[in-house]
Enzyme design. Structure first.
Site, mmCIF file in Angstrom:
data_model
loop_
_atom_site.group_PDB
_atom_site.id
_atom_site.type_symbol
_atom_site.label_atom_id
_atom_site.label_comp_id
_atom_site.label_asym_id
_atom_site.label_seq_id
_atom_site.Cartn_x
_atom_site.Cartn_y
_atom_site.Cartn_z
ATOM 1 N N ARG A 173 2.531 -2.983 -15.422
ATOM 2 C CA ARG A 173 1.564 -2.617 -14.401
ATOM 3 C C ARG A 173 0.579 -1.544 -14.804
ATOM 4 O O ARG A 173 0.259 -0.850 -13.906
ATOM 5 C CB ARG A 173 2.286 -2.262 -13.016
ATOM 6 N N CYS A 222 3.527 -4.709 -3.395
ATOM 7 C CA CYS A 222 4.874 -3.648 -3.576
ATOM 8 C C CYS A 222 4.245 -2.212 -3.594
ATOM 9 O O CYS A 222 3.212 -1.990 -4.531
ATOM 10 C CB CYS A 222 5.508 -3.841 -4.938
HETATM 11 C C1 LIG Z 1 0.052 -9.808 -0.812
HETATM 12 C C2 LIG Z 1 0.108 -9.237 -1.997
HETATM 13 C C3 LIG Z 1 1.033 -9.608 -3.068
HETATM 14 C C4 LIG Z 1 0.949 -9.111 -4.559
HETATM 15 N N1 LIG Z 1 1.716 -9.475 -5.413
HETATM 16 C C5 LIG Z 1 1.374 -8.840 -6.519
HETATM 17 C C6 LIG Z 1 2.310 -9.423 -7.730
HETATM 18 O O1 LIG Z 1 3.126 -10.372 -7.708
HETATM 19 N N2 LIG Z 1 2.295 -8.919 -9.015
HETATM 20 C C7 LIG Z 1 1.140 -7.946 -9.372
HETATM 21 O O2 LIG Z 1 1.031 -7.359 -10.526
HETATM 22 N N3 LIG Z 1 0.562 -7.268 -8.151
HETATM 23 C C8 LIG Z 1 0.488 -7.824 -7.008
HETATM 24 N N4 LIG Z 1 -0.246 -7.323 -5.883
HETATM 25 C C9 LIG Z 1 -1.063 -6.214 -5.943
HETATM 26 C C10 LIG Z 1 -2.410 -6.339 -6.433
HETATM 27 O O3 LIG Z 1 -2.683 -8.154 -6.348
HETATM 28 C C11 LIG Z 1 -2.787 -6.228 -7.906
HETATM 29 O O4 LIG Z 1 -2.163 -5.112 -8.400
HETATM 30 C C12 LIG Z 1 -4.151 -6.783 -8.298
HETATM 31 O O5 LIG Z 1 -4.095 -6.816 -9.745
HETATM 32 C C13 LIG Z 1 -5.165 -5.790 -7.999
HETATM 33 O O6 LIG Z 1 -6.403 -6.205 -8.280
HETATM 34 P P1 LIG Z 1 -7.774 -5.775 -7.299
HETATM 35 O O7 LIG Z 1 -8.855 -6.593 -7.850
HETATM 36 O O8 LIG Z 1 -7.430 -5.807 -5.880
HETATM 37 O O9 LIG Z 1 -7.863 -4.328 -7.616
HETATM 38 P P2 LIG Z 1 -7.955 -2.984 -6.699
HETATM 39 O O10 LIG Z 1 -6.565 -3.005 -5.724
HETATM 40 O O11 LIG Z 1 -9.123 -2.895 -6.006
HETATM 41 O O12 LIG Z 1 -7.806 -1.688 -7.918
HETATM 42 C C14 LIG Z 1 -6.723 -1.518 -8.705
HETATM 43 C C15 LIG Z 1 -7.202 -0.545 -9.590
HETATM 44 O O13 LIG Z 1 -8.033 -1.100 -10.681
HETATM 45 C C16 LIG Z 1 -9.214 -0.499 -10.727
HETATM 46 N N5 LIG Z 1 -10.281 -1.444 -10.905
HETATM 47 C C17 LIG Z 1 -10.602 -2.608 -10.236
HETATM 48 N N6 LIG Z 1 -11.594 -3.270 -10.857
HETATM 49 C C18 LIG Z 1 -12.093 -2.557 -11.828
HETATM 50 C C19 LIG Z 1 -12.993 -2.629 -12.818
HETATM 51 N N7 LIG Z 1 -13.811 -3.867 -12.670
HETATM 52 N N8 LIG Z 1 -12.961 -2.025 -13.914
HETATM 53 C C20 LIG Z 1 -12.147 -1.024 -13.831
HETATM 54 N N9 LIG Z 1 -11.430 -0.696 -13.027
HETATM 55 C C21 LIG Z 1 -11.224 -1.483 -12.152
HETATM 56 C C22 LIG Z 1 -9.441 0.259 -9.444
HETATM 57 O O14 LIG Z 1 -10.346 1.521 -9.389
HETATM 58 C C23 LIG Z 1 -8.033 0.435 -9.184
HETATM 59 O O15 LIG Z 1 -7.483 1.764 -9.873
HETATM 60 C C24 LIG Z 1 0.034 -8.055 -4.825
HETATM 61 C C25 LIG Z 1 -0.870 -7.422 -3.370
HETATM 62 C C26 LIG Z 1 -0.807 -8.150 -2.188
HETATM 63 C C27 LIG Z 1 -1.599 -7.612 -1.258
#
Ligand SMILES: Cc1cc2nc3c(=O)[nH]c(=O)nc-3n(C[C@H](O)[C@H](O)[C@H](O)COP(=O)(O)OP(=O)(O)OC[C@H]3O[C@@H](n4cnc5c(N)ncnc54)[C@H](O)[C@@H]3O)c2cc1C
Length: 297
Positions: A173, A222
């Site tokens: 992660r 999570c």
């Molecule tokens: C219902 C649900 C289920 C989920 N299940 C999982 C799972 O099974 N496995 C898992 O790993 N995660 C899971 N997650 C968490 C989440 O989906 C992941 O961590 C996902 O990778 C987040 O991506 P995001 O685009 O929403 O990033 P954000 O949450 O918006 O950002 C996460 C981090 O990345 C940085 N970031 C975003 N975009 C960029 C960019 N272009 N350049 C540099 N930094 C950036 C942000 O600043 C922040 O620090 C779940 C979430 C939910 C709501």
């Protein structure tokens, strides 16, 4: 006069000042802040140079599926909304160059259609490609890091560069190669061949997730990282009797105790308070200080 007047001349951005940031994260906690939506790489480069010259802090928001925006006063939030050429996904390819704002579910549909081996690992994860790479998002099937060959990055001084992914650039992660302020603009993704079985695996995994995770409520996945395979935060929260408990508009999900749901207009400070309480209770109960998986900014 707005302190962001210097952004007025940049084309291809949409700036929202003192806006409710609720809709930019999946937990939808209510709080005010400033956010700019950026539509092109050139606009982003100009923006970052201006922010650098004005010593303005910024922070990226992807799908907002893994973060809580709490300290919103002095930061400008940036969301990428780059044009995505759908032709890229018109057929199966050996490699894909994709903008960071591409949503993973679009890629999952593509993988399911063509049977791309390897792409099943991110089935059902709500994310943009950039956020997923930053987090090395993954499931029990694997992690996205293994599919990334190269990323294009813009650093905090406005310099663009291409970075070849190396061994050890990803761990559980997290990524180990981005420096503070680095922004992923696009990525080159690979796969491990065509395998019709992948279609079935994706369908099965989606069904499994539906049964075991709250996919329709407002949450950020999570909250705590598991410690190895034997110490699962959700199971301990359940044993503590906290599963389903609600406080200040938030609830520990009845389906999966490691998820906190916003059920009634909660604010970021309510969220942080609840996280602290659970972390404290967990440590008192089993002696483990569970690290946060969700990011509180
Ligand atoms: C219902 C649900 C289920 C989920 N299940 C999982 C799972 O099974 N496995 C898992 O790993 N995660 C899971 N997650 C968490 C989440 O989906 C992941 O961590 C996902 O990778 C987040 O991506 P995001 O685009 O929403 O990033 P954000 O949450 O918006 O950002 C996460 C981090 O990345 C940085 N970031 C975003 N975009 C960029 C960019 N272009 N350049 C540099 N930094 C950036 C942000 O600043 C922040 O620090 C779940 C979430 C939910 C709501």
């Amino acid at each position: 006069v707005s302190k962001f007047q210097y952004l007025d001349d940049i084309k291809d951005i949409v700036f929202h000042q003192n806006t409710n940031l609720e809709k930019y994260t999946t937990t939808k906690l209510s709080c005010e802040g400033d956010i700019v939506i950026v539509k092109s790489i050139i606009a982003l480069q100009k923006l970052i140079i201006e922010l650098h010259n004005h010593s303005q802090k910024y922070h990226l928001v992807g799908w907002g599926a893994n973060q809580i925006l709490h300290n919103t006063h002095s930061t400008l939030f940036i969301k990428l909304d780059f044009n995505f050429d759908r032709n890229i996904l018109a057929k199966a390819r050996d490699e894909y160059v994709l903008p960071a704002s591409t949503s993973l579910n679009v890629l999952t549909s593509h993988a399911q259609k063509y049977g791309l081996r390897g792409w099943e690992v991110f089935t059902g994860i709500p994310a943009t490609l950039g956020g997923a790479i930053f987090m090395n998002a993954g499931t029990a099937l694997g992690e996205i890091g293994q599919l990334i060959k190269e990323v294009m990055v813009l650093n905090s001084e406005g310099n663009l560069f291409t970075y070849q992914i190396q061994k050890n650039d990803f761990s559980y992660r997290r990524n180990n190669f981005l420096k503070p302020g680095d922004i992923i603009l696009q990525a080159t993704m690979i796969h491990f061949g065509i395998d019709p079985q992948v279609k079935i695996e994706i369908a099965n995994y989606l069904a499994y997730r539906k049964e075991t995770q709250p996919l329709t409520t407002k949450n950020c996945g999570c909250i705590f990282k598991n410690v190895g395979n034997e110490h699962k935060a959700g199971q301990y929260i359940d044993v503590l009797g906290l599963k389903g408990v609600s406080l200040s508009g938030l609830r520990l999900s009845k389906l999966h105790a490691n998820f906190i749901e916003n059920i009634n207009g909660a604010k970021p400070e309510d969220f942080c308070e609840l996280v602290d309480i659970i972390q404290y209770e967990l440590e008192a109960f089993c002696g483990i200080k569970f690290e946060l998986e969700a990011k509180i900014y």
